[in-house]
Design a protein around this motif. Structure first.
Motif, PDB file in Angstrom:
ATOM      1  N   ALA A   1       6.604   2.311  22.419  1.00  0.00           N
ATOM      2  CA  ALA A   1       6.091   3.602  21.924  1.00  0.00           C
ATOM      3  C   ALA A   1       7.071   4.690  22.349  1.00  0.00           C
ATOM      4  CB  ALA A   1       4.694   3.865  22.490  1.00  0.00           C
TER       5      ALA A   1
ATOM      6  N   ASP B   1       7.678   1.613  18.010  1.00  0.00           N
ATOM      7  CA  ASP B   1       6.591   2.354  17.360  1.00  0.00           C
ATOM      8  C   ASP B   1       7.011   3.815  17.344  1.00  0.00           C
ATOM      9  OD1 ASP B   1       3.968   3.487  16.664  1.00  0.00           O
ATOM     10  OD2 ASP B   1       3.818   3.974  18.799  1.00  0.00           O
TER      11      ASP B   1
ATOM     12  N   ARG C   1      -5.895   1.713  11.375  1.00  0.00           N
ATOM     13  CA  ARG C   1      -6.234   1.948  12.787  1.00  0.00           C
ATOM     14  C   ARG C   1      -7.737   2.169  12.928  1.00  0.00           C
ATOM     15  NH1 ARG C   1      -3.209   5.558  17.362  1.00  0.00           N
ATOM     16  NH2 ARG C   1      -4.911   5.571  18.873  1.00  0.00           N
TER      17      ARG C   1
ATOM     18  N   LEU D   1      -7.743   7.835  24.343  1.00  0.00           N
ATOM     19  CA  LEU D   1      -7.211   8.370  23.082  1.00  0.00           C
ATOM     20  C   LEU D   1      -8.274   8.264  21.993  1.00  0.00           C
ATOM     21  CD1 LEU D   1      -3.737   6.578  23.203  1.00  0.00           C
ATOM     22  CD2 LEU D   1      -4.148   8.988  23.639  1.00  0.00           C
TER      23      LEU D   1
ATOM     24  N   HIS E   1      -6.036   1.316  19.906  1.00  0.00           N
ATOM     25  CA  HIS E   1      -5.431   1.660  21.198  1.00  0.00           C
ATOM     26  C   HIS E   1      -6.565   1.770  22.213  1.00  0.00           C
ATOM     27  CE1 HIS E   1      -3.112   3.465  24.345  1.00  0.00           C
ATOM     28  NE2 HIS E   1      -2.033   3.580  23.600  1.00  0.00           N
TER      29      HIS E   1
ATOM     30  N   GLN F   1      -3.183   4.060  30.173  1.00  0.00           N
ATOM     31  CA  GLN F   1      -3.490   3.785  31.576  1.00  0.00           C
ATOM     32  C   GLN F   1      -4.856   3.095  31.711  1.00  0.00           C
ATOM     33  OE1 GLN F   1      -1.367   3.789  33.870  1.00  0.00           O
ATOM     34  NE2 GLN F   1      -2.389   3.841  35.810  1.00  0.00           N
TER      35      GLN F   1
ATOM     36  N   GLY G   1      -1.012   0.341  22.842  1.00  0.00           N
ATOM     37  CA  GLY G   1      -0.525   0.480  24.218  1.00  0.00           C
ATOM     38  C   GLY G   1      -1.673   0.347  25.201  1.00  0.00           C
ATOM     39  N   GLY G   2      -1.564   1.052  26.319  1.00  0.00           N
ATOM     40  CA  GLY G   2      -2.616   0.987  27.337  1.00  0.00           C
ATOM     41  C   GLY G   2      -2.137   0.326  28.618  1.00  0.00           C
TER      42      GLY G   2
ATOM     43  N   GLU H   1       2.347  -2.212  21.798  1.00  0.00           N
ATOM     44  CA  GLU H   1       3.091  -0.955  21.791  1.00  0.00           C
ATOM     45  C   GLU H   1       3.098  -0.274  23.160  1.00  0.00           C
ATOM     46  OE1 GLU H   1       2.334   0.406  17.177  1.00  0.00           O
ATOM     47  OE2 GLU H   1       1.025   1.244  18.717  1.00  0.00           O
ATOM     48  N   PRO H   2       3.589  -0.930  24.196  1.00  0.00           N
ATOM     49  CA  PRO H   2       3.592  -0.268  25.495  1.00  0.00           C
ATOM     50  C   PRO H   2       4.521   0.936  25.517  1.00  0.00           C
ATOM     51  CG  PRO H   2       4.867  -2.301  25.591  1.00  0.00           C
ATOM     52  CD  PRO H   2       4.222  -2.259  24.230  1.00  0.00           C
ATOM     53  N   GLY H   3       4.053   2.004  26.105  1.00  0.00           N
ATOM     54  CA  GLY H   3       4.885   3.182  26.352  1.00  0.00           C
ATOM     55  C   GLY H   3       4.978   3.370  27.852  1.00  0.00           C
ATOM     56  N   ARG H   4       3.889   3.897  28.406  1.00  0.00           N
ATOM     57  CA  ARG H   4       3.812   4.152  29.838  1.00  0.00           C
ATOM     58  C   ARG H   4       4.159   2.917  30.674  1.00  0.00           C
ATOM     59  NH1 ARG H   4       0.694   7.932  31.936  1.00  0.00           N
ATOM     60  NH2 ARG H   4      -0.578   8.097  30.070  1.00  0.00           N
TER      61      ARG H   4
ATOM     62  N   TYR I   1       5.942  10.211  29.430  1.00  0.00           N
ATOM     63  CA  TYR I   1       5.172  11.406  29.071  1.00  0.00           C
ATOM     64  C   TYR I   1       5.440  12.584  30.005  1.00  0.00           C
ATOM     65  CZ  TYR I   1       2.817   7.814  26.371  1.00  0.00           C
ATOM     66  OH  TYR I   1       2.558   6.772  25.528  1.00  0.00           O
TER      67      TYR I   1
HETATM   68  C1  LIG Z   1      -0.038   4.547  18.357  1.00  0.00           C
HETATM   69  C2  LIG Z   1       0.318   4.492  19.793  1.00  0.00           C
HETATM   70  N1  LIG Z   1       0.824   3.339  20.275  1.00  0.00           N
HETATM   71  C3  LIG Z   1       1.192   3.219  21.560  1.00  0.00           C
HETATM   72  C4  LIG Z   1       1.067   4.289  22.433  1.00  0.00           C
HETATM   73  C5  LIG Z   1       1.530   4.093  23.851  1.00  0.00           C
HETATM   74  O1  LIG Z   1       0.482   4.047  24.721  1.00  0.00           O
HETATM   75  P1  LIG Z   1       0.723   3.725  26.260  1.00  0.00           P
HETATM   76  O2  LIG Z   1       1.678   4.720  26.767  1.00  0.00           O
HETATM   77  O3  LIG Z   1      -0.630   3.817  26.846  1.00  0.00           O
HETATM   78  O4  LIG Z   1       1.262   2.330  26.351  1.00  0.00           O
HETATM   79  C6  LIG Z   1       0.486   5.482  21.999  1.00  0.00           C
HETATM   80  C7  LIG Z   1       0.290   6.589  22.921  1.00  0.00           C
HETATM   81  O5  LIG Z   1      -0.191   7.640  22.625  1.00  0.00           O
HETATM   82  C8  LIG Z   1       0.122   5.588  20.629  1.00  0.00           C
HETATM   83  O6  LIG Z   1      -0.367   6.727  20.136  1.00  0.00           O
END
Ligand SMILES: Cc1ncc(COP(=O)(O)O)c(C=O)c1O
Length: 395
Positions: free
Chosen positions: A65, A86, A152, A164, A195, A199, A234-235, A271-274, A375
């Motif tokens: 992400a 993503d 979604r 979210l 999603h 966290q 994500g999450g 879709e990991p971001g954090r 973030y």
């Molecule tokens: C569509 C989508 N995917 C993935 C993420 C990433 O989430 P996370 O940072 O919790 O992994 C987000 C975060 O807002 C999102 O909006």
């Protein structure tokens, strides 16, 4: 400066990775000279976390992400590792392409897109789009004819620290109807996304969401839809002081629950971001002022050179509680209200639950803020009150 390592970290393999890499980052940040608050990124740490998550995710593709941190060094490394992406906007797609990602590796995951951006993405070769509304499908059908779409769905029960819910997704009946709409519009509806909320500290917390989406998946198949793709979003958590499950265990736990409910899905996207980048970053900031509002004040106020508008937006609601490293760690502490430097009264980071910080802390002291790779730089305002955006450098 005394540099302390995270105390109550999660068990197993993440401990070794975290201890190794945070020491490298902390050692660098302890002495590096910056003339403004700066986010320092250790891209090797991102790579280690990528492998740890991938080991648990199995055949699922990691679509990073990009919104969490689009630093070119991160995107470039992930491209070399074979990651997918993503993207939330044309800008993020362009950043991925600039680092060598191929269009088929990028999904356009924002459910709210301008038509000019849909048309641009289509001509750039992007073939996979998210939607949660009829009108969005109509826009995609007109400007990216024949594209693959995923719907979604709303997550009703989120146990995340940064949920979210509400803004994104649609309910079960709408999701089923949108599959039909997509088909009627000549699109290729391949599956669903959701999603669980950012966290989400333990895999087990995904259970109610996976139950609900699993039921929806079965209903859609019973209605004749040939679904081939599940986007689990994500999450994946980062360490902010509260215990989290280690990344490989976590990802494997989620995937085991996915298999239980969905069977073998040909294409699974995560879709990991954090969870991929937060622990790879450390902010170097400083104390600008310490004060008490009166002789009777039970709290000290500690004003930092960074605040809500210059990178620490996720302190909103005191949801994410960052850990600070100071030159006085180990000395006597007291309750402190922590605030940013701007002339805005909302720029207070921690007040409802004050932080225990060293009483000796004073203006000019360096403060390192742990696990801030996600973030932060992307949330910082461009020039609010004349403060520059958070600088980010990769080591
Ligand atoms: C569509 C989508 N995917 C993935 C993420 C990433 O989430 P996370 O940072 O919790 O992994 C987000 C975060 O807002 C999102 O909006």
């Amino acid at each position: 400066m005394t540099v302390q390592h995270a105390g109550a970290v999660a068990p197993s393999q993440s401990l070794a990775v975290r201890a190794f890499d945070s020491s490298r980052l902390e050692a660098f940040c302890a002495t590096a000279e910056f003339d403004r608050p700066t986010l320092v990124l250790d891209v090797d740490r991102v790579e280690a976390q990528y492998h740890a998550l991938k080991a648990g995710l199995g055949h699922a593709d990691i679509h990073y992400a990009v919104k969490a941190n689009p630093h070119p060094a991160i995107l470039g490394r992930l491209v070399r590792l074979g990651a997918h992406f993503d993207a939330a906007s044309r800008g993020e797609i362009e950043m991925c392409l600039a680092q060598g990602a191929q269009p088929h590796q990028i999904s356009y995951g924002n459910t709210i897109k301008r038509v000019v951006d849909i048309a641009w993405a289509h001509q750039a070769g992007i073939t996979l789009f998210a939607a949660d509304a009829e009108e969005e499908l109509e826009k995609i059908a007109e400007h990216a004819p024949g594209a693959q779409v995923y719907i979604r769905v709303i997550v009703e029960v989120s146990m995340a620290d940064w949920p979210l819910t509400r803004k994104f997704g649609c309910d079960r009946d709408t999701a089923l109807r949108l599959l039909d709409t997509a088909k009627a519009l000549g699109l290729d509806p391949v599956g669903f996304s959701f999603h669980v909320g950012s966290q989400t500290r333990k895999a087990e917390m995904w259970r109610p969401t996976l139950d609900a989406v699993g039921q929806l998946w079965a209903d859609a198949k019973a209605a004749g839809h040939e679904l081939t793709m599940l986007n689990i979003g994500g999450g994946f958590p980062a360490f902010y002081g509260e215990e989290i499950q280690a990344p490989t265990d976590y990802a494997a736990g989620v995937m085991a629950m996915v298999t239980e409910r969905f069977g073998h899905v040909p294409r699974v996207m995560a879709e990991p971001g954090r969870g991929l980048v937060a622990e790879a970053g450390m902010i170097v900031a400083e104390v600008v002022l310490t004060s008490k509002k009166s002789d009777r004040d039970l709290h000290r106020w500690v004003y930092l050179s960074i605040g809500r508008f210059s990178g620490l937006a996720e302190t909103e609601g005191e949801a994410i509680r960052y850990q600070f490293v100071t030159p006085h760690d180990g000395e006597a502490t007291g309750p402190c209200i922590v605030a940013g430097p701007s002339c805005d009264s909302a720029d207070v980071l921690y007040e409802k639950r004050p932080m225990q910080l060293p009483l000796a802390l004073k203006a000019g002291d360096r403060v390192l803020i742990r696990n801030t790779g996600a973030y932060t730089s992307t949330y910082s305002s461009v020039c609010f009150n004349g403060f520059p955006p958070l600088e980010a450098v990769a080591i």
